[in-house]
Design a protein around this motif. Sequence first.
Motif, mmCIF file in Angstrom:
data_model
loop_
_atom_site.group_PDB
_atom_site.id
_atom_site.type_symbol
_atom_site.label_atom_id
_atom_site.label_comp_id
_atom_site.label_asym_id
_atom_site.label_seq_id
_atom_site.Cartn_x
_atom_site.Cartn_y
_atom_site.Cartn_z
ATOM 1 N N THR B 716 1.171 -1.212 -0.157
ATOM 2 C CA THR B 716 0.009 -0.060 -0.109
ATOM 3 C C THR B 716 0.743 1.161 0.088
ATOM 4 N N ALA B 717 0.745 2.068 -0.937
ATOM 5 C CA ALA B 717 1.422 3.135 -1.100
ATOM 6 C C ALA B 717 0.489 4.380 -1.080
ATOM 7 N N SER B 718 0.693 5.445 -0.388
ATOM 8 C CA SER B 718 -0.384 6.717 -0.308
ATOM 9 C C SER B 718 0.459 7.998 -0.090
ATOM 10 N N ILE B 719 -0.021 9.013 -0.945
ATOM 11 C CA ILE B 719 0.508 10.424 -0.560
ATOM 12 C C ILE B 719 -0.694 11.269 -0.389
ATOM 13 N N ARG B 720 -0.696 12.218 0.474
ATOM 14 C CA ARG B 720 -1.744 13.220 1.077
ATOM 15 C C ARG B 720 -0.903 14.572 1.181
ATOM 16 N N ARG B 721 -1.560 15.622 0.515
ATOM 17 C CA ARG B 721 -1.149 16.855 0.761
ATOM 18 C C ARG B 721 -2.451 17.694 1.238
ATOM 19 N N ASP B 722 -2.072 18.365 2.360
ATOM 20 C CA ASP B 722 -3.303 19.002 3.288
ATOM 21 C C ASP B 722 -2.912 20.334 3.301
ATOM 22 N N GLY B 723 -3.979 21.267 3.443
ATOM 23 C CA GLY B 723 -3.836 22.521 3.602
ATOM 24 C C GLY B 723 -4.953 22.965 4.705
ATOM 25 N N TYR B 724 -4.487 23.831 5.525
ATOM 26 C CA TYR B 724 -5.374 24.280 6.831
ATOM 27 C C TYR B 724 -5.091 25.742 6.972
ATOM 28 N N SER B 725 -6.206 26.590 7.220
ATOM 29 C CA SER B 725 -5.877 27.956 7.528
ATOM 30 C C SER B 725 -5.225 28.376 8.825
ATOM 31 N N ALA B 726 -5.290 27.451 9.528
ATOM 32 C CA ALA B 726 -4.508 27.944 10.850
ATOM 33 C C ALA B 726 -2.698 28.165 10.537
ATOM 34 N N PHE B 727 -2.536 27.477 9.691
ATOM 35 C CA PHE B 727 -1.151 27.913 9.144
ATOM 36 C C PHE B 727 -1.045 28.621 7.909
ATOM 37 N N GLY B 728 -2.018 29.291 7.738
ATOM 38 C CA GLY B 728 -2.330 29.997 6.402
ATOM 39 C C GLY B 728 -1.414 31.295 5.964
ATOM 40 N N ARG B 729 -0.855 31.686 6.938
ATOM 41 C CA ARG B 729 0.137 32.871 6.801
ATOM 42 C C ARG B 729 1.383 32.537 5.966
ATOM 43 N N ASN B 804 3.066 33.903 15.911
ATOM 44 C CA ASN B 804 4.192 33.095 15.240
ATOM 45 C C ASN B 804 3.476 32.613 13.891
ATOM 46 N N TYR B 805 3.766 33.532 12.899
ATOM 47 C CA TYR B 805 3.048 32.936 11.583
ATOM 48 C C TYR B 805 3.995 32.031 10.907
ATOM 49 N N GLY B 806 5.021 31.554 11.346
ATOM 50 C CA GLY B 806 5.675 30.128 10.517
ATOM 51 C C GLY B 806 5.082 29.059 11.083
ATOM 52 N N LEU B 807 4.156 29.045 11.848
ATOM 53 C CA LEU B 807 3.584 27.793 12.664
ATOM 54 C C LEU B 807 3.398 26.608 11.409
ATOM 55 N N VAL B 808 3.713 25.364 11.566
ATOM 56 C CA VAL B 808 3.419 24.465 10.638
ATOM 57 C C VAL B 808 3.001 23.286 11.437
ATOM 58 N N TRP B 809 2.496 22.216 10.578
ATOM 59 C CA TRP B 809 1.905 20.823 11.053
ATOM 60 C C TRP B 809 2.852 20.249 12.064
ATOM 61 N N GLU B 810 2.419 19.579 12.910
ATOM 62 C CA GLU B 810 3.141 18.670 13.850
ATOM 63 C C GLU B 810 2.995 17.381 12.736
ATOM 64 N N LYS B 811 4.403 16.829 12.798
ATOM 65 C CA LYS B 811 4.268 15.652 11.929
ATOM 66 C C LYS B 811 4.858 14.384 12.825
ATOM 67 N N THR B 812 4.007 13.214 12.466
ATOM 68 C CA THR B 812 4.696 11.980 13.209
ATOM 69 C C THR B 812 5.011 11.033 12.169
ATOM 70 N N GLU B 813 6.215 10.640 12.200
ATOM 71 C CA GLU B 813 6.591 9.507 11.305
ATOM 72 C C GLU B 813 6.764 8.297 12.166
ATOM 73 N N SER B 814 6.046 7.385 11.551
ATOM 74 C CA SER B 814 6.196 6.066 12.066
ATOM 75 C C SER B 814 6.298 4.731 11.570
#
Lengths: 588, 1137
Positions: B716-729, B804-814
């Motif tokens: 199984t291979a997958s890729i997802r790209r997300d956008g969210y306004s909290a990080f919008g700046r 803190n306009y540079g805020l980004v997603w928290e990423k969990t790699e597992s």
Amino acid sequence: MKKVIKITILGMIIISGFISCNEEWLEPQPKSFYSPENVYVNKAGFESLIYTMRKDLIRPNVGWNNNLSQEFAASDLASLWSGLDWREQTPNSNRIYTLNRFFTNIYGYLKTANVVVSRIDDIEWESEDERNAILGEALWHRAYWYYWLVNSYGDVPFIGEEVTGPRLDFYTHSRWAILNKLQEDLEFAEQWLPESGGPGAVTKGAANHLLALVYLANCNFDKAIETATKVINGPYALMMQRFGKDKDDPVHDVIWDLHRPENFNLPENMETIMTFIHRFEAPSDAKIGTGSIILRNYNCAWFQAAVKDSQGKNGMVADGTLYWDSLGRGNANATIDGYYRYNIWSYGGQTWRNSQDLRRADKNWIDLHEIKYNNPKSVDYGKPVNLDYLINPKTDTVYNLYAMPFYITWVPDQEKQSVPSGGYADWYIYRLAGTYLIRAEAYYWNGQLAEAANDINQVRERANAIPVTPAEVDIDFIFDERARELFAEEQRHSELVRVSYIMAKLNKDGYSLDNFSEKNFFYDRVMRCNKVYEDQVTMLGRTSYMDPFNVLWAIPSNVITANTMGVINQNKGYVGDDKNVPPLETIE
Amino acid sequence: MKKRKPILTGFEFFLLRKILKIMKLTTILLLTTTMLVSANVYSQSTRLTLKFANITYGELFQEIEKQSEFRFAFSNSKLDPTGKIQINATEETLEQILNEALPTGITYEIIDRYVVILNASEKTMLTERQQKQQQTVSGKVTDESGQPLPGVTIVIKGTTRGAITNTDGNYSLTNVPYGATLIFSFVGMKTQEIPVSGRTNIDVIMAVETIGLEEVVAIGYGTVKKGDLTGSVEKVNASVFKNQNMTQITDMLAGTVAGFNTTQSTGAAGGGSLEVRGRNSLNASTEPMVVLDGSIYPGSIRDINPMDVESIDILKDASSAAVFGARAASGVILITTTKGGKGKPKITFSTQAGVTQVTNKYGPYDAQGYIGFRQDVQKIYHPDNPSFYYANPEQLPEGVTLEQWRSASSNPDADDTREWLSRLNFYDIEIENYLAGKTVDWFDEVFRTGVRQKYDLSVSGGTDNLSYYWSIDYQDNEGIVLGDDYSTIRSRLNFDFNPTKWLNVGLNTQFSQRDQSTVSASVDQMRYMSPYGSLFDENGDVVWYPNSFTVYSNPLINYYGQDRDNKINSFFSTLYANIKLPAGFNYKISYQPRFQFTKDYNYWSTKTIMGTTTHPGGFGQRSESTSFGWILDNIITWKKLIGFHNFDLTLLYSSEQNRYWASTLENESFTPNELLGYSGLQFGTNPAVNSNDTESTGDAAMARLNYAWKGRYLITASIRRDGYSAFGRENPRATFPALAVAWKLSEEDFFNVDPIYQLKLRTSWGKNGNRDIGAYSALARLQSTLYYDATNVQVGVSNSSLANYGLVWEKTESLNFGMDLGLFDNRLSMTADYYIMKTQDLLMNRKLPEITGYSSITSNLGELENRGFELTINSVNIRKQNFTWRSNLVFSLNRNKIIRLFGDYEEVEINGQIVKKELPDYSNEWFPGHAIDAIWNYKTLGIWQVDEESEAAVYTLKPGDWKAEDVDDNDKFEALTDKQFIGHREPRYRVGLRNEIDFLKNFTFLLFLRAELGHLAAFADARRYGGSDNYDRRNFTEYPYWTPGNPINDFPRLDANDGPYGGGLQIFKKAAFVRAQDVSLSYTIPYSIMQRYGIENMRIYGSARNLFYISDWPGWDPESLNGPMPKTYTLGLTFTL
């Protein structure tokens, strides 16, 4: 099949539609809050900051166990009834007092002033006057808080601008460096602040009053005299005649009038330099807590079970006239000691019993003989309390029964059904009588005893007290006079600390900056005056105790540990002082 | 899956075939009836590639036998085996090949792996016979050990006709159509559907229900057979919980899934926290994402009726969850609700009634204990008084006369008892009540036996082109605390239509109304109440301060004096259309709107403190909020089998918007009176208004490919790209890839280990995101305040948060390694997983020194690691006639570690070398190299005893205070040098053990034991902190304290001092527990009885939750720690028409 294709195409259009407009799609849209970008853009935005600063003056001076009352509880005039043992005032814990919390609260107030200072030139001002008046008021507020900080905690970190990102690298500045900075700021503010500005506003007079204190603290006595003189020559005057709400009630006197919160901001009250505004009629979000709580903070806990009648039964109930009409539900958070109640009033052969001083007049105080058993079930109902019937006279008279300055503490609750603790009230920040005593002190340090006595006597004569002779003026007399005039008004502990520093710097009476935490004027005077320590009073299992290093309060340890990339010094004597580094001596 | 052995070996079949070749049709028919018939799974799943220009039929059949497990036989058909044909088949099924290859007039019948070649007339005969003939079918039903099974229900599929087995396991059914299918069902056994195929005798072996490999598991935007899973997914079948009282879905999950942690909540509304595989964020939410019927569900889990749930799938590893990318870092819970089946409407009604009580008592001193407590308090406060001073004059210590006792006071009351009570500092009301013999049991006043009830009704059914399911439930729960009431009505409608062959549309909709108008008694205030206080005054009004001490108010004031109406209406719907496209493509569009309307109206009358002291003249408040959110998903899927290559591709584009509007109106000081309460807010004289709106938007694009080769190697291979306004700046988008591989070892030819039924190895890697920090966390905010300048009201502002306009997603790699093992025909199955998760760019409120004026700033910093192991074992321990015992054991452990924090380093000397060491965050107690839940505090060594007075005094402590290790022995307790790592807050091991026993035909007994082991929890009461200075005027919770006469070592004196402990002292106690979480017994009324009343199924049961626990924890229940936990007894009844 055609249909299928149609729907598919439609779906694709929808998809591409969203993809194409998506950059705007993700732009955050704040709805119900302001941000710096849309508020600090004009004069009105800066004025909003000013309103916050004015309101911030209320909290430390008002409410249960407030910081102003703790200034007395940590002094020669009163004590901490539930925290008599100062070994419990540690960098980690204050029991029910809030000495640690106050430290961080003050920095919270400083933040707003620093926003004004940092952003003042971000907008176009109509005139230099307009800009500098706003800046001046912010600098005054900043100075007010730092002055309180350095005289409670000694050396502290100086933060002079808006913090805009994570900062954990603070260092302590020396108290002298901070005082110099305050002096500079106030000299600027004084030029631009208005002569008058309505209730609660910061004026030239308020700036000069504070500046005079800063000069004093800096041992610049000539400047202190000069600046205090500006205030005294300003649009102020000591109130010598009856005025205000009870003006026509012949029972009272001018001292009574002077202390009615309703009178503080009357135009006819020429003595007011500055007050904060705290009114019952304000909307609830504009008020702090349920009122001044002054009855609870200073009055004795007279209604408690320890107050027995001749049969050993409870002589008091938390109800009736004492409860509603004079004493309220006292809690003695600042337990007034015998020095203020009695000793301090002995002068010229008179004592508290027969002093002509209106500030100790029988009608203005409630003495023990005026506290009467109010339990209708008691056989002694209506009779004055008898100390012999107390369960434990040694401690109960410290907490449950003592004489009280009714003319100061009588702030009735506006809401009758609540527990009477003291209602909403404006309060003095500066009053001209205080300015006279500042100038008197400056004269004293300069050796101008006649001038000093003259200033003190301005205050004394208005209170109908016997004038003091220049020969009798010394620093203890000045502080006795401050106590008589400014009880529940000045920052008592801080002022004693200020003088302790002056004496240490001038090497007077064997004091020195080198061993300030081991020997200082504050500790010696407290031990001399406040007998609670000598008497070894035990309450709640705690026996009264104080060390000389308690002159300065502890820096809260959580602030020190959170500051991982710098060093904030702990005051000597408290746990953690071994990690100190020399404080910064300059502020750029 | 392991290869299934042909029923006959090759040689046997060879012999048989010789005979068969000359057999008549009747023989073939005989063959079909004697052989176990199963669905033609094999023939449909086996793909053959045959390319021959010139081949005989005989050679063709031989070639097919070579490539597959098919075996051919002939009837007397006219097919010439030497006849030549041409064949060109690529990856086709046998049916496709034969349809192509066989000449006209010749046909075939496939029975499992056996292919019989027939001519057309034989086929027609066979079919007609199959269809027309009605016959009596009888047989015997046994379990796998050969014991007869009585009470098994047999129903002719599509009808209501049926039978039930007798005590010998025999049954008989008349007039069964030739081609009918019989459904055999029995509680705890796998339901079997068996085509009659003309047989008159069908013996059936019922297998115990285990979680099978054919079971379908939801994986997000699709499903997959459990056997084909590549990731770590755990399925929970709701039917397992049918005999338990459930308010919320979380009630099913507590302890039942390895690696899934919940804590039961204590209120009437039920519920509890959710967490998958340990805490992977310091600050953002670690609640897993909920997906309901394939749609991301942002609503409250409370609004889903557990009775509507068919199954729950928990996606634990990154690969499974990656398709949900942006929010999936904390795992995903997929909830599938019940859909209608084919056939006549089925009506199910169930009802539950129960009572609930507190699991343990941790209450204030009773009347007797109170006096002892007060005597000890007074002795401490007044050490100067003689020790007998506080003794009861009627029970004076030996050698003390009453005269001595009286004269110890300078002013004794004439009445000895009054004198004594006044020495104990009793208030008048307490003295009067004592003398009158009146006491109040505050625990009884605050706690109650709550009644709970739940009613469920559902109707479901469908046809070939339509299925429906509708349900409604009503639930009314009383909590254990007086005033804690909760009720809800929930309804669900699931519709699914197939208007044409290529179109499928439907909706899944739920509506709920929750009534949370709770005004609970205060458990906290209860602790302070004197048993000699008064609850009501002589007028029957609630006394504010029952023992006259104005600090502690009556725990029941608000219960009696506050009027509240708090309702939450929610609506959530998924509207979807599936369009079949050519070439194996499918397009799905799905729109999911969600509405929530909340109102919370409150009125605090002047009988309450809130309505007088805090707000004069009564206080009314109306809060109203509306939220509307939607998600639009566009999904294209493509499924194709090409040779041995099986492809399953999913493409998604999704966008979403969430909006929330809230307003609050308040007023106080009502005139002329307050009778109108919150309905007459305009009659107050001090109004206040507030509004708070938020909006957030997001979008996502995702692609996933599932690939399988020969069913052995799965990718199984997958890729997802997300956008969210909290990080919008600055950084609105992030990408989350994942990859998983599985190898079905047991499918390999070389693998031939007999007891092993299946063996699969899995490994997966992926990145997931976490955005759960609030829509405006990146922005600086101002807070406003009102200022009154004696004339006007002004609005003041001040900075309340840093930008803190540079805020980004928290990423969990597992990374996940897993193994699925099935033994003994899956009678024993085991799943084991090991994982390593690394979370980077942690979204955290970095603590700042408070002198900045800010307590924290939201930042992306640091790295966190979680490692863990999970094990699930299912087994059928005993399988005998009338007695089956099944067990399910889950075990999990998680170890986490902070790898990095803020990147601030200091240089320290270790063993003479200068080492760079990262600075910890002392404020939050986060230490690089240690677990988030590591406890950093003083290591207590016990209590200073009387003979240690001088040692204690070094620290300005006294006997009876806590004694702790002074690590550097410098006679001071300083946080940085003397605090140590003394344990962990989170359980080190979690174990769940479910045992189900079926006995006496119709009974099922269940016992679910759950344990959380190895952790500590703060027990703040053991500090005697905050308020011990007024112990002389009030009551407190009964738990041990040190006195010189009771020199215990685990609790301090009443007036303990911990001021000298730098950074603060906290006391931790062991919180490990084992609890009997669920016990139930159910009885299914035999079908033979219920049949008469037209009832298909009827069951009654009784169950108990939280019946008992074993723990060393000294306070309330060890799971809820500082609050009371309910235990519940339930009786239930369910029947289906």
